[in-house]
Motif scaffolding. Sequence first.
Motif, PDB file in Angstrom:
ATOM      1  N   ASP A 131       0.846  -1.193   0.000  1.00  0.00           N
ATOM      2  CA  ASP A 131       0.000   0.000   0.000  1.00  0.00           C
ATOM      3  C   ASP A 131       0.885   1.247   0.000  1.00  0.00           C
ATOM      4  O   ASP A 131       2.035   1.197   0.439  1.00  0.00           O
ATOM      5  CB  ASP A 131      -0.918  -0.009   1.223  1.00  0.00           C
ATOM      6  N   GLU A 132       0.350   2.353  -0.490  1.00  0.00           N
ATOM      7  CA  GLU A 132       1.100   3.621  -0.601  1.00  0.00           C
ATOM      8  C   GLU A 132       2.413   3.400  -1.365  1.00  0.00           C
ATOM      9  O   GLU A 132       3.471   3.918  -1.004  1.00  0.00           O
ATOM     10  CB  GLU A 132       1.392   4.210   0.783  1.00  0.00           C
ATOM     11  N   ALA A 133       2.321   2.648  -2.442  1.00  0.00           N
ATOM     12  CA  ALA A 133       3.526   2.242  -3.175  1.00  0.00           C
ATOM     13  C   ALA A 133       4.222   3.404  -3.872  1.00  0.00           C
ATOM     14  O   ALA A 133       5.374   3.267  -4.293  1.00  0.00           O
ATOM     15  CB  ALA A 133       3.169   1.153  -4.197  1.00  0.00           C
ATOM     16  N   GLN A 134       3.543   4.548  -3.989  1.00  0.00           N
ATOM     17  CA  GLN A 134       4.213   5.715  -4.599  1.00  0.00           C
ATOM     18  C   GLN A 134       5.385   6.195  -3.745  1.00  0.00           C
ATOM     19  O   GLN A 134       6.247   6.959  -4.227  1.00  0.00           O
ATOM     20  CB  GLN A 134       3.218   6.861  -4.808  1.00  0.00           C
ATOM     21  N   ASN A 135       5.450   5.748  -2.477  1.00  0.00           N
ATOM     22  CA  ASN A 135       6.544   6.140  -1.588  1.00  0.00           C
ATOM     23  C   ASN A 135       7.740   5.197  -1.656  1.00  0.00           C
ATOM     24  O   ASN A 135       8.735   5.409  -0.950  1.00  0.00           O
ATOM     25  CB  ASN A 135       6.044   6.203  -0.134  1.00  0.00           C
TER      26      ASN A 135
END
Length: 610
Positions: free
Chosen positions: A129-133
């Motif tokens: 999750d929140e893989a843009q980070n």
Amino acid sequence: MYERFFRFHDQPFRLTPDPRYLFLGNEHREGYAHLLYAMREGSGFVCVSGEVGTGKTTLVRSLLSEERDNIAVAYIFNPVLSSVELLQTVNAEFGLPARTTSKKELTDALGIFLDAQRATGGRAVIIVDEAQNLDPVVLEQLRLLSNLETATEKLLQIILLGQPELDALLERPELRQLSQRIALRWQLEPLDRVEAHLYLRHRLAVAGREDDVFDDRALDVLYEHTSGLPRLMNILAHRSLLVAYTKSQPRVTATDVAMAAHELEQGKVPLARVRNEASGPAAGGWFYKAAAAGAVALASGVVAFLLVAPLGDTGLDAATEPRANSGRSQAGVAAAPGEAAVNEVKKASVGSPGLRIPAVSRAESSTGARLAQNRREPGGIRSDAASTEEVGNVDKFERRLARSSGYEVATGSMSGLIELWGRSPLAPAEIASGTLDLQLLGARRGLRYMGAEMTLPLVELIDLPALFEFKLQGSDEVRYVLLKNLDERSALVAGDREARLSRSDIERLWTGKTHLLWSDGERLSKALIPGAEGPQVEKLQKLLSEVDLYDEPYSQVYDERTQDAVRRFQISKGLMGNGVADIVTQIVLYKSISRFERPSLGSGEGASVQ
């Protein structure tokens, strides 16, 4: 806080991704199907992206709550990791040894586990999750893990969830090998208007209320402020319930939602605005429905400008209601014998509805669009010296009003009124909507509405700019004219342009119906009566102490000492000393305390916020 009042058995708009509240709109249903296929069938990498608050995490949590049929899942919700920490986290999620810092040892242990899963018919999935980070180095490590495969199938399914920045990240040249391995991409979009209504009602039903807690217009306004983003809808719906709760209202109105949105934006919680839809204009589809309803009424011979059903935030509360009387009945009389009454209102206007003005036709509403584009003074009112008529030119002023578009005059007057408060003028979409709702327009800008029949002495006491209803001679039509300044002999008013008229001329043209906006600085929220309890009562006591009328310990009970302080304040201002903190009393109380900025009728132009 409000669960018992609204008869909920749970808080319906929590921000936690509770699978019980999963609602599948068309976009979410397809996204859910894609994720379910990826979990069960496996196809390497899957990427699901969407704006903040579109419901990605809720979708995954709901997926994980289902029977997983021998599917082992490593769920990584904090991806700010090094490549070694990523391997350690994955192994720990699968229940494998994870303390070593050797990538080889960690990868070997994972490979043995994956072979065992395959031998027993199971599968293994990593969800980030929140893989843009994720750091590009870590993404490359994930790609290397995807190489764990047999000749015929992948041993590890990897699902990336992230914001739109994830798509840009995957387009970087150094990640082209990973990008090429993404077998499925899915962009999760916000809910459309119909789905947003269903979503809110679904959550209310799960929390225990099958009936409508939000009226239809409230749902529309909530959608317009959030663009159908589920997280923002939850935040705004929760705050709207609090607003209605503080007013002891069993239903949430459009005004409550607008006030809640203003509070959130003042508190630096940005809310989205409705996006363009193929089905109609971007701003306020319900405005057009109201305008259409108004046009039907006009075709039946009803006057063009109507006062219709209230939004829920009444102008004068029941506490101010006068005893029945003929003609104008007294709602307040000065305490000293012989003093004139200053706050006379008609009984019929107590708790008056908000002012909503539909355009006569779509053609006339387009004049609002033209007005929004014209280069004019604030509010669309010409205020240059040459355009201001002097006392004695009332006939010319009245003839010009009769020739003018009622919708355009009302638009300029409303926008001018709002700008006198230092708030943003009407937006082009609001002007061109075809219906002007003063109560809602004010609430969007943190202002409350009051409408009633008044006398000039009461208007002077309240000392706020207002909209006066002027009735055209020989006609049932009215024009909504802005009162900007009032002195002992004349008044400065503005229709399509300004004019200074005598008080006698004002009395002749004016129906007595008055509409104004005011600022409830301490959020008292409603009329307060003896016996009331709650934080609003304590706020009232503090305000009374600022005018040196209350020196007792603060409490949350409207007791005899509070009632006496209110009564003494009312008498000092020429109001009826009944000890009830009604809306008029609250407005005059705020006026008496210098820290609350407000426009005044006493200044030269009536336009400065003091």
